[in-house]
Design an enzyme around this catalytic site. Structure first.
Site, PDB file in Angstrom:
ATOM      1  N   TYR A  19       9.127   5.699   7.151  1.00 35.39           N
ATOM      2  CA  TYR A  19       7.959   4.981   6.819  1.00 35.39           C
ATOM      3  C   TYR A  19       8.579   3.535   5.761  1.00 35.39           C
ATOM      4  CZ  TYR A  19       3.602   3.589   4.619  1.00 35.39           C
ATOM      5  OH  TYR A  19       2.217   2.809   4.186  1.00 35.39           O
ATOM      6  N   LYS A  55       7.820   0.057   8.027  1.00 34.87           N
ATOM      7  CA  LYS A  55       6.984  -1.009   7.236  1.00 34.87           C
ATOM      8  C   LYS A  55       7.991  -2.186   7.036  1.00 34.87           C
ATOM      9  CE  LYS A  55       2.930   1.052   6.764  1.00 34.87           C
ATOM     10  NZ  LYS A  55       1.892   0.313   7.832  1.00 34.87           N
ATOM     11  N   ARG A  66     -11.449   5.098   8.512  1.00 32.55           N
ATOM     12  CA  ARG A  66     -11.531   5.473   6.834  1.00 32.55           C
ATOM     13  C   ARG A  66     -10.531   4.653   6.409  1.00 32.55           C
ATOM     14  NH1 ARG A  66      -7.926  10.948   7.083  1.00 32.55           N
ATOM     15  NH2 ARG A  66      -6.252  10.120   6.801  1.00 32.55           N
TER      16      ARG A  66
HETATM   17  P1  NAD Z   1      -5.288   6.544   6.020  1.00 33.43           P
HETATM   18  O1  NAD Z   1      -4.661   7.660   6.509  1.00 33.43           O
HETATM   19  O2  NAD Z   1      -6.565   6.745   5.116  1.00 33.43           O
HETATM   20  O3  NAD Z   1      -6.057   6.013   7.430  1.00 33.43           O
HETATM   21  C1  NAD Z   1      -5.070   5.687   8.469  1.00 33.43           C
HETATM   22  C2  NAD Z   1      -6.008   5.832   9.887  1.00 33.43           C
HETATM   23  O4  NAD Z   1      -5.162   5.442  10.694  1.00 33.43           O
HETATM   24  C3  NAD Z   1      -6.655   7.214  10.099  1.00 33.43           C
HETATM   25  O5  NAD Z   1      -8.113   6.884  10.277  1.00 33.43           O
HETATM   26  C4  NAD Z   1      -5.884   7.610  11.150  1.00 33.43           C
HETATM   27  O6  NAD Z   1      -6.651   8.373  11.949  1.00 33.43           O
HETATM   28  C5  NAD Z   1      -5.693   6.506  11.941  1.00 33.43           C
HETATM   29  N1  NAD Z   1      -4.458   6.702  12.783  1.00 33.43           N
HETATM   30  C6  NAD Z   1      -3.309   7.325  12.685  1.00 33.43           C
HETATM   31  N2  NAD Z   1      -2.460   7.408  13.565  1.00 33.43           N
HETATM   32  C7  NAD Z   1      -3.056   6.817  14.879  1.00 33.43           C
HETATM   33  C8  NAD Z   1      -2.873   6.219  16.073  1.00 33.43           C
HETATM   34  N3  NAD Z   1      -1.715   6.770  16.666  1.00 33.43           N
HETATM   35  N4  NAD Z   1      -3.718   5.623  16.617  1.00 33.43           N
HETATM   36  C9  NAD Z   1      -4.937   5.251  15.919  1.00 33.43           C
HETATM   37  N5  NAD Z   1      -5.359   5.590  14.929  1.00 33.43           N
HETATM   38  C10 NAD Z   1      -4.318   6.136  14.027  1.00 33.43           C
HETATM   39  O7  NAD Z   1      -4.607   5.278   5.366  1.00 33.43           O
HETATM   40  P2  NAD Z   1      -4.815   4.157   4.734  1.00 33.43           P
HETATM   41  O8  NAD Z   1      -4.324   4.550   3.222  1.00 33.43           O
HETATM   42  O9  NAD Z   1      -6.126   3.609   5.001  1.00 33.43           O
HETATM   43  O10 NAD Z   1      -3.636   3.279   5.077  1.00 33.43           O
HETATM   44  C11 NAD Z   1      -3.951   2.001   6.081  1.00 33.43           C
HETATM   45  C12 NAD Z   1      -2.541   1.442   6.414  1.00 33.43           C
HETATM   46  O11 NAD Z   1      -1.994   0.840   5.019  1.00 33.43           O
HETATM   47  C13 NAD Z   1      -1.459   2.395   6.998  1.00 33.43           C
HETATM   48  O12 NAD Z   1      -0.881   1.438   7.778  1.00 33.43           O
HETATM   49  C14 NAD Z   1      -0.536   2.347   5.640  1.00 33.43           C
HETATM   50  O13 NAD Z   1       0.753   2.625   6.137  1.00 33.43           O
HETATM   51  C15 NAD Z   1      -1.009   1.159   5.018  1.00 33.43           C
HETATM   52  N6  NAD Z   1      -0.547   1.434   3.591  1.00 33.43           N
HETATM   53  C16 NAD Z   1      -1.463   2.104   2.845  1.00 33.43           C
HETATM   54  C17 NAD Z   1      -1.036   2.216   1.459  1.00 33.43           C
HETATM   55  C18 NAD Z   1      -1.784   3.173   0.450  1.00 33.43           C
HETATM   56  O14 NAD Z   1      -1.530   3.126  -0.533  1.00 33.43           O
HETATM   57  N7  NAD Z   1      -2.786   3.827   0.879  1.00 33.43           N
HETATM   58  C19 NAD Z   1      -0.001   1.188   1.006  1.00 33.43           C
HETATM   59  C20 NAD Z   1       0.588   0.398   1.652  1.00 33.43           C
HETATM   60  C21 NAD Z   1       0.447   0.461   2.982  1.00 33.43           C
END
Ligand code: NAD
Length: 253
Positions: free
Chosen positions: A154, A158, A16
């Protein structure tokens, strides 16, 4: 690589959000894509989006923080799609809390998924990149790397992703491998929706409040991040390595 051979990408956390958008985008760029997430069945939608558009993809269930599962997952990718030479370390979790309330478990969980996960995945995939004389690694950092209240685990993870990226770039450069980090700001996904819920705000209001603080006056989408990742994983980006690109609708550093 022959001109007919397709490069194989692994995108973690691709069931996702940003990972799913990235998997679909890389498939559109002509890559075969391993859609990896904790639960294999949760990867079905992403895989179907890719195959419906004529691409090749496989769903892989694995916990990126588990050494044996990572090794088995990469072996499966090699068997089912071919040797992977593109890796996007995107899997992530939040366990937000103020320092005085944060448990050691919540610290460990976040550091394990982001940092240990990226390390294990990069170590498992690098041999295929070295053999091919080509590789592209993109690690998901965050604007929280610069410090963020309630995210001591976090933000440390990061910021760590940025150091890990630069060392990968230095160690693997001579094998034709680049490593870069993409650091998103506020992106509308289930992750930010969960944060809105935790702080007791509706997601719409939460996004509006965030957008008002962002120079381009909107929050980001998973596609915004996938665009940056597509650039770094491209054939043409071979002289760009060890960089951190903020995808945040304004300047951060
Ligand atoms: P999300 O929570 O929608 O998706 C994260 C996915 O990672 C999920 O499908 C989850 O099942 C999977 N996951 C979690 N732990 C896992 C594991 N141990 N092994 C395999 N898969 C695992 O998050 P997102 O918003 O799509 O974020 C994706 C990345 O971007 C992350 O690293 C997040 O920290 C980073 N990020 C997101 C944002 C934001 O605003 N959404 C901002 C900065 C960074």
């Amino acid at each position: 690589m022959s001109t007919t051979e397709q490069r194989v990408a692994v995108v973690t956390g691709a069931a996702r959000g940003i990972g799913a958008a990235t998997a679909v985008r890389l498939a559109r760029e002509g890559r075969a894509v391993a859609v990896l997430d904790l639960d294999e069945s949760a990867c079905k939608d992403t895989v179907e989006q890719i195959t419906a558009a004529g691409g090749r993809a496989v769903a892989i269930g694995a916990d990126v923080s588990d050494e044996a599962q990572v090794e088995a997952a990469v072996a499966r990718v090699e068997r089912e799609l071919g040797a992977p030479t593109i890796l996007v370390n995107n899997a992530g979790v939040l366990r937000d809390n103020l320092l005085f309330k944060m448990s050691a478990n919540d610290w460990d969980t976040v550091l394990n998924v982001h940092l240990r996960g990226a390390f294990l995945m990069a170590r498992a995939v690098q041999k295929h990149m070295v053999d091919a004389g080509f590789g592209r690694i993109v690690n998901l950092s965050s604007s929280s790397a610069l410090g963020n209240r309630g995210q001591i685990n976090y933000s440390a993870a990061k910021a760590g992703m940025q150091g890990l990226t630069k060392t990968l770039a230095i160690e693997l450069g001579k094998f034709g491998v680049t490593a870069n980090a993409v650091a998103p700001g506020f992106i509308a996904t289930d992750m930010t929706a969960a944060t809105a819920e935790r702080v007791g705000m509706g997601f719409e209001d939460f996004q509006k409040a965030a957008a008002s603080q962002i120079p381009v006056q909107r929050v980001g989408t998973p596609a915004d991040v996938a665009n940056a990742i597509a650039f770094f994983t491209g054939e043409a980006a071979g002289f760009v390595s060890g960089q951190v690109m903020y995808v945040a609708g304004g300047p951060l550093n």
